[in-house]
Scaffold this active site. Sequence first.
Site, PDB file in Angstrom:
ATOM      1  N   HIS A  13       4.457  81.873 117.474  1.00  0.00           N
ATOM      2  CA  HIS A  13       3.153  81.418 117.958  1.00  0.00           C
ATOM      3  C   HIS A  13       2.977  81.808 119.423  1.00  0.00           C
ATOM      4  O   HIS A  13       3.363  81.069 120.332  1.00  0.00           O
ATOM      5  CB  HIS A  13       3.038  79.894 117.790  1.00  0.00           C
ATOM      6  N   HIS A  15      -0.078  83.978 121.882  1.00  0.00           N
ATOM      7  CA  HIS A  15      -1.331  84.725 121.988  1.00  0.00           C
ATOM      8  C   HIS A  15      -1.124  85.911 122.928  1.00  0.00           C
ATOM      9  O   HIS A  15      -0.683  85.732 124.063  1.00  0.00           O
ATOM     10  CB  HIS A  15      -2.437  83.824 122.530  1.00  0.00           C
ATOM     11  N   HIS A 190      -4.476  76.867 113.619  1.00  0.00           N
ATOM     12  CA  HIS A 190      -4.283  75.853 114.652  1.00  0.00           C
ATOM     13  C   HIS A 190      -4.881  74.534 114.174  1.00  0.00           C
ATOM     14  O   HIS A 190      -5.990  74.490 113.633  1.00  0.00           O
ATOM     15  CB  HIS A 190      -4.998  76.262 115.941  1.00  0.00           C
ATOM     16  N   GLU A 193      -3.557  69.669 117.657  1.00  0.00           N
ATOM     17  CA  GLU A 193      -3.116  69.865 119.048  1.00  0.00           C
ATOM     18  C   GLU A 193      -3.918  68.912 119.920  1.00  0.00           C
ATOM     19  O   GLU A 193      -3.468  67.818 120.248  1.00  0.00           O
ATOM     20  CB  GLU A 193      -3.320  71.321 119.472  1.00  0.00           C
ATOM     21  N   ASP A 271       3.212  79.760 123.082  1.00  0.00           N
ATOM     22  CA  ASP A 271       1.749  79.694 123.080  1.00  0.00           C
ATOM     23  C   ASP A 271       1.142  80.673 124.096  1.00  0.00           C
ATOM     24  O   ASP A 271       0.839  81.819 123.756  1.00  0.00           O
ATOM     25  CB  ASP A 271       1.306  78.259 123.337  1.00  0.00           C
ATOM     26  N   ASP A 272       0.918  80.221 125.319  1.00  0.00           N
ATOM     27  CA  ASP A 272       0.379  81.050 126.413  1.00  0.00           C
ATOM     28  C   ASP A 272       1.304  80.879 127.616  1.00  0.00           C
ATOM     29  O   ASP A 272       0.955  80.196 128.587  1.00  0.00           O
ATOM     30  CB  ASP A 272      -1.050  80.603 126.771  1.00  0.00           C
TER      31      ASP A 272
END
Length: 325
Positions: A13, A15, A190, A193, A271-272
């Site tokens: 996961h 991006h 997603h 969250e 994630d980021d």
Amino acid sequence: MTDWQSVPKVELHVHLEGAAPPAFIRDLASQKGVDLGHVFDPKGGYRWQDFASFLQTYHAACSVLDGPEDFGRLAQAVGRESRVHGVVYTEMFVCPDICGGGDAGAWRAHLEAIAEGLEAVEGLEFRLIGTIIRNLGAARAVEMAKLIADVDHPRLAGFCMAGEERFGRAQDYAPAFLLAQEAGLGLTSHAGELVGAPSVAETLEHLPVSRIGHGVRAIEDPELVAQIAALGTVLEVCPGSNIALGVFDDWPSHPIEALRKAGVTVTVSTDDPPYFHTDMTSEYQALSETFGWTCADFAQINRDAMEAAFCDADTRARIMAQLGG
């Protein structure tokens, strides 16, 4: 003391644009004569305070990425950073609305450039996950799902929905997921969250996913947790991201260990990462310090992640052989 950086890791996961190193975006902006000074803090990292400002910074940083060449260079930079932290297999979210503006020809060109960039990173196996943006609406989701499903690219192996969880209902996007499913793509979405357990329940009820991105708010509903465990749905958990965004206050309050003890299959991702001041090494270090996870725990988590990966059997077996026991 364990050297967590050198442990071979599987990440499901992340991006692509969200993993852009700040220095890469800063240099690209300078080359193009674009002033992005407001995007960076005094230390050179990305500047944001809450989820709204995170999105503003994210989109501002993405604004200098224009065309396949930029995205190919970005992919190589992100892949190299992943390898620094021991990642041997990664799955990255790529979005036709961002990569080519929804044009079929541009989307294919972007995919090819991104794949070439990642292929240049020695020791990194990867797959790409075509992504729709929830808050652009169900009609747009179907258009982009068709675009994703129509591309026959060996590295494009999955389909995902990201974006604002509070927009629309999961069932509104079922037609888009059906298109991706018919194309043979692995499915994830997603959920759970920023929105609570009902977001996860709704996703499980209406979308044919084998994985859920985040899913951590399921902890609010013990019956839902039991359902996830029984179904074998895999959670792509990003603890550092959740804590940075204030979903949970700190590492001890994060539910990843509770979910795991309840029989849920959890994986670990970033994630980021530069936005949340994290990386896979930091995630492993914090999980070890907080919950006492050992090399054996991480080896199992990585094997679970590889079992859930959207790849062919030969690739799965090859990466499995690299993971510790």
